[in-house]
Structures are given as C-alpha cells and as structure tokens.
Design a protein around this motif. Structure first.
Motif, PDB file in Angstrom:
ATOM      1  N   LEU A 189       3.573   2.619   2.802  1.00  0.00           N
ATOM      2  CA  LEU A 189       3.011   2.784   4.137  1.00  0.00           C
ATOM      3  C   LEU A 189       3.304   1.526   4.959  1.00  0.00           C
ATOM      4  O   LEU A 189       3.270   0.407   4.438  1.00  0.00           O
ATOM      5  CB  LEU A 189       1.502   3.026   4.063  1.00  0.00           C
ATOM      6  CG  LEU A 189       1.059   4.247   3.253  1.00  0.00           C
ATOM      7  CD1 LEU A 189      -0.444   4.450   3.383  1.00  0.00           C
ATOM      8  CD2 LEU A 189       1.805   5.514   3.692  1.00  0.00           C
ATOM      9  N   TYR A 190       3.584   1.730   6.241  1.00  0.00           N
ATOM     10  CA  TYR A 190       4.023   0.632   7.105  1.00  0.00           C
ATOM     11  C   TYR A 190       3.125   0.468   8.330  1.00  0.00           C
ATOM     12  O   TYR A 190       2.362   1.371   8.698  1.00  0.00           O
ATOM     13  CB  TYR A 190       5.448   0.900   7.596  1.00  0.00           C
ATOM     14  CG  TYR A 190       6.480   0.973   6.500  1.00  0.00           C
ATOM     15  CD1 TYR A 190       7.177  -0.162   6.086  1.00  0.00           C
ATOM     16  CD2 TYR A 190       6.764   2.183   5.868  1.00  0.00           C
ATOM     17  CE1 TYR A 190       8.127  -0.096   5.081  1.00  0.00           C
ATOM     18  CE2 TYR A 190       7.720   2.257   4.864  1.00  0.00           C
ATOM     19  CZ  TYR A 190       8.392   1.120   4.471  1.00  0.00           C
ATOM     20  OH  TYR A 190       9.337   1.191   3.472  1.00  0.00           O
ATOM     21  N   ARG A 191       3.269  -0.688   8.974  1.00  0.00           N
ATOM     22  CA  ARG A 191       2.625  -0.965  10.252  1.00  0.00           C
ATOM     23  C   ARG A 191       3.685  -1.437  11.249  1.00  0.00           C
ATOM     24  O   ARG A 191       4.754  -1.932  10.858  1.00  0.00           O
ATOM     25  CB  ARG A 191       1.518  -2.006  10.129  1.00  0.00           C
ATOM     26  CG  ARG A 191       1.922  -3.262   9.402  1.00  0.00           C
ATOM     27  CD  ARG A 191       0.889  -4.354   9.464  1.00  0.00           C
ATOM     28  NE  ARG A 191       1.034  -5.128  10.696  1.00  0.00           N
ATOM     29  CZ  ARG A 191       0.277  -6.186  10.993  1.00  0.00           C
ATOM     30  NH1 ARG A 191      -0.693  -6.557  10.173  1.00  0.00           N
ATOM     31  NH2 ARG A 191       0.467  -6.855  12.113  1.00  0.00           N
ATOM     32  N   LEU A 251       0.841  -1.188   0.000  1.00  0.00           N
ATOM     33  CA  LEU A 251       0.000   0.000   0.000  1.00  0.00           C
ATOM     34  C   LEU A 251       0.883   1.248   0.000  1.00  0.00           C
ATOM     35  O   LEU A 251       1.846   1.340   0.767  1.00  0.00           O
ATOM     36  CB  LEU A 251      -0.895  -0.008   1.236  1.00  0.00           C
ATOM     37  CG  LEU A 251      -2.049   0.992   1.276  1.00  0.00           C
ATOM     38  CD1 LEU A 251      -3.049   0.714   0.156  1.00  0.00           C
ATOM     39  CD2 LEU A 251      -2.750   0.906   2.638  1.00  0.00           C
ATOM     40  N   THR A 252       0.556   2.213  -0.869  1.00  0.00           N
ATOM     41  CA  THR A 252       1.324   3.450  -0.955  1.00  0.00           C
ATOM     42  C   THR A 252       0.396   4.654  -0.860  1.00  0.00           C
ATOM     43  O   THR A 252      -0.810   4.553  -1.089  1.00  0.00           O
ATOM     44  CB  THR A 252       2.109   3.550  -2.269  1.00  0.00           C
ATOM     45  OG1 THR A 252       1.186   3.707  -3.366  1.00  0.00           O
ATOM     46  CG2 THR A 252       2.969   2.305  -2.504  1.00  0.00           C
ATOM     47  N   ASP A 253       1.012   5.806  -0.533  1.00  0.00           N
ATOM     48  CA  ASP A 253       0.231   7.044  -0.504  1.00  0.00           C
ATOM     49  C   ASP A 253       0.148   7.642  -1.903  1.00  0.00           C
ATOM     50  O   ASP A 253       0.608   7.049  -2.884  1.00  0.00           O
ATOM     51  CB  ASP A 253       0.806   8.022   0.522  1.00  0.00           C
ATOM     52  CG  ASP A 253       2.208   8.511   0.142  1.00  0.00           C
ATOM     53  OD1 ASP A 253       2.660   8.280  -1.007  1.00  0.00           O
ATOM     54  OD2 ASP A 253       2.864   9.131   0.998  1.00  0.00           O
ATOM     55  N   SER A 254      -0.414   8.841  -2.004  1.00  0.00           N
ATOM     56  CA  SER A 254      -0.628   9.454  -3.316  1.00  0.00           C
ATOM     57  C   SER A 254       0.675   9.801  -4.019  1.00  0.00           C
ATOM     58  O   SER A 254       0.697   9.978  -5.236  1.00  0.00           O
ATOM     59  CB  SER A 254      -1.477  10.722  -3.169  1.00  0.00           C
ATOM     60  OG  SER A 254      -0.836  11.658  -2.312  1.00  0.00           O
ATOM     61  N   ARG A 274       4.873   6.265   7.589  1.00  0.00           N
ATOM     62  CA  ARG A 274       5.874   6.285   6.528  1.00  0.00           C
ATOM     63  C   ARG A 274       7.229   6.043   7.201  1.00  0.00           C
ATOM     64  O   ARG A 274       7.323   6.005   8.433  1.00  0.00           O
ATOM     65  CB  ARG A 274       5.863   7.621   5.786  1.00  0.00           C
ATOM     66  CG  ARG A 274       4.532   7.938   5.100  1.00  0.00           C
ATOM     67  CD  ARG A 274       4.592   9.265   4.364  1.00  0.00           C
ATOM     68  NE  ARG A 274       3.326   9.599   3.722  1.00  0.00           N
ATOM     69  CZ  ARG A 274       2.362  10.306   4.281  1.00  0.00           C
ATOM     70  NH1 ARG A 274       2.518  10.772   5.517  1.00  0.00           N
ATOM     71  NH2 ARG A 274       1.257  10.586   3.631  1.00  0.00           N
ATOM     72  N   TYR A 275       8.283   5.897   6.390  1.00  0.00           N
ATOM     73  CA  TYR A 275       9.623   5.686   6.937  1.00  0.00           C
ATOM     74  C   TYR A 275      10.529   6.813   6.471  1.00  0.00           C
ATOM     75  O   TYR A 275      10.590   7.122   5.274  1.00  0.00           O
ATOM     76  CB  TYR A 275      10.174   4.339   6.473  1.00  0.00           C
ATOM     77  CG  TYR A 275      11.507   3.951   7.069  1.00  0.00           C
ATOM     78  CD1 TYR A 275      11.803   4.185   8.409  1.00  0.00           C
ATOM     79  CD2 TYR A 275      12.472   3.324   6.287  1.00  0.00           C
ATOM     80  CE1 TYR A 275      13.023   3.804   8.957  1.00  0.00           C
ATOM     81  CE2 TYR A 275      13.693   2.933   6.825  1.00  0.00           C
ATOM     82  CZ  TYR A 275      13.963   3.182   8.158  1.00  0.00           C
ATOM     83  OH  TYR A 275      15.167   2.807   8.694  1.00  0.00           O
TER      84      TYR A 275
END
Length: 333
Positions: free
Chosen positions: A103-105, A95-98, A166-167
């Motif tokens: 994106l991480y958990r 999963l990525t942002d715009s 995010r990282y």
C-alpha cells in the motif's frame, strides 16, 4: 464508517509481532522464570503465515494485463481486508493488504485534514484502497485507520490520515514497484509515514542508556544477588519485559517505553559460551528498529543504569527483570 479496529492486549500498547521460523509455542509458562542459575532453554518451532490468495496480479487484478489503464475507479475500489506488515531489505517494514500487495501514499495528498489529490488518470495508475473492510495489522495502532470522502463521493482508506493506494504495476504479492515513483509515491509504514529506513529511524525513539550497538556482543556477568545474567557489549544489564510474549515473538514496549528501555540491537553472536544461542533471533519492529532476542524473548537495556554493573531496572513495576543466560527472567529482588 465500517472499519474493523484490531484489539490490543494492553491499553495504548502497540503489539509488535514477528513470526520467526526458529520460534514456537511453549506450554510451560512457569519455566520462564529462574533463580540466579538458569536452566537450559527449550527448543521452539514456528511456521510463518501462508500468503493470502486473490493477488492483484492475477486475472482481473490491479496488475493484470492492460496495466494501469484498466484499473477500477474509486467506486469499484477493493478494500484492504486484513492488513499486514512485510519486511523489505531496502525500505524496512511496509504495510500490505490481505493479498500481500504493498500500500502506498502520495506526497501531494494531505493528512491534516485527510485529502486525496489523485483522480482521473492518476487514479487509474494508483487504484485507491476502499474504506470499509479493513483490520489493523499486528503491531499497528488501529486508531490510525480512518477514511476520507473523495470528490466522487466514495470513501477511501487512510492510514495516519494519509489516503492509501495500490500500484497497477505491482503484479504479485511483495512487489514494490511504486516505491519512489516520481519522487512522490512511497510505501506506507504502519504509522502512516513513508516506509523508508531513514524515515523509520527518524520516527523511532533514539537508542540510549547503554543499548547494545556497533561491536557489542552479549556476554554473561555475575551479580551478588542476581547471579549469572546477560549484559551488552558495554557491560550494561540486559532486561526482559514481562508482558512480552515468546510466541508469537512480541514486544509490547513502544513509544515512551522504548525511550526508557532501549531495545538491544541485533548481534551476530554472543561473546560468552554461557549464553544459550538457540533461538537467538531478531525481531523486526514496525517502528523500523531491529531488536535482538534471546530464546525468542525481546531484550532491552535501561536508561536508569548509568554504569556497567548497575541493575536499577530489576523488578521495576513488577514487569522488568534481568535475563539469565538461557533467556529466562531472573525474578530475585
């Protein structure tokens, strides 16, 4: 909570989408069905969506000079915007942002109930994704998007209950430098699970009832009523789901549907010259499975077919039909 929920074309259906360079739109919907002897497939074209601007690795971004120590606190966190799924050879769809950033958990967080345990220095290295301006990715259940109130009172995006981050060391779109850090940080899948191939395989319904696998290559069989139709490497009839779309290449068969109609696994090529291999592409599904398509139409088998030659799936629900060698629906009952 200000979250924009993406719409679905069918209730309780997750839209699974792949923008494949070989697939493109067609205006002739009537030509998608055929009598027992199919017509030649039309060539298709497609353009992959352009990458979004405003990457977090640019000036002032999360991965800019200064590293994690300069990351914004949760109160200044940026929302995700339009979410998307990006394919990764090592971990599958992530999963990525715009802007295309992963994106991480965090394993030390909890999803039930949602709670973030990343504060202080942790938050500087792993900037939180703010709740608010977010739209579900294609192929993602919008009901999985939520929010959690952090200890500082700010709201953080959650996916499947898991707070999203995010990282700071991801400096450009597509980076996956946070994967596996400390054994507790992992990229998010569309359902909130860890985007690891092993996890995806565990979450996906098991293939059954004659799904093409191993050395199975599609070929053409003859049926007294259906005429020439595609079968998998075990001789099991291959089907298409009428609600699916060719452009964008989309599967609307998910969850219990996939358990009953297993996807046909990717194949290098067909056995039979009668199969039209143009647009013989593979769909990367958010559940981690890869699915073969014929002329950009996802194909399946049916658990109700018990032996080669069975066509028990033909016409089921008025939506499932055998497939002609050129990928068209065979609607003969």
């Amino acid at each position: 909570m200000g979250i924009k929920r993406g719409t679905t074309l069918a209730a309780a259906a997750i839209v699974v989408v792949l923008a494949a360079t070989a697939c493109g739109p067609t205006d002739d919907k009537a030509a998608d069905t055929t009598k027992p002897v199919g017509a030649a497939a039309a060539a298709q074209n497609d353009k992959a969506p352009a990458a979004a601007d405003g990457a977090y690795g640019s000036d002032g971004g999360y991965g800019a000079a200064g590293g994690g120590s300069g990351a914004a606190p949760a109160t200044d966190a940026k929302p995700a915007g339009q979410l998307a799924m990006a394919s990764n050879d090592k971990v599958g769809p992530v999963l990525t942002d715009s802007a295309g950033f992963t994106l991480y958990r965090f394993d030390k967080d909890t999803a039930k109930p949602p709670k973030s345990n990343c504060d202080g220095d942790c938050e500087k290295t792993w900037p939180v994704v703010a709740a608010g301006d977010v739209t579900a990715a294609a192929g993602m259940d919008p009901a999985l998007l939520g929010e959690v109130v952090r200890t500082d009172g700010s709201k953080q995006l959650t996916v499947g209950g898991w707070p999203a981050y995010r990282y700071s060391k991801d400096t450009k779109a597509g980076d996956l430098n946070g994967q596996g850090v400390g054994g507790v940080w992992f990229a998010l899948a569309a359902d909130g699970k860890k985007a690891a191939k092993g996890e995806a395989a565990e979450a996906a319904p098991p293939a059954a009832g004659g799904a093409a696998e191993a050395d199975g290559k599609l070929s053409v069989a003859k049926d007294p009523k259906l005429g020439d139709h595609i079968v998998d490497g075990k001789g099991m009839t291959v089907y298409r789901f009428k609600p699916d779309t060719q452009w964008p290449m989309t599967s609307k068969c998910v969850g219990d549907c996939v358990a009953k109609w297993p996807v046909v696994a990717p194949l290098e090529k067909a056995k039979d010259k009668g199969i039209v291999e143009k647009n013989y592409t593979v769909l990367n599904r958010p559940d981690g499975q890869k699915q073969q398509s014929v002329d950009c139409w996802p194909v399946y088998t049916f658990t109700g077919d018990k032996k080669p030659g069975d066509v028990n799936g033909q016409g089921v629900g008025g939506t499932w039909y055998a497939v002609s060698p050129d990928g068209k629906l065979i609607t003969v009952q």
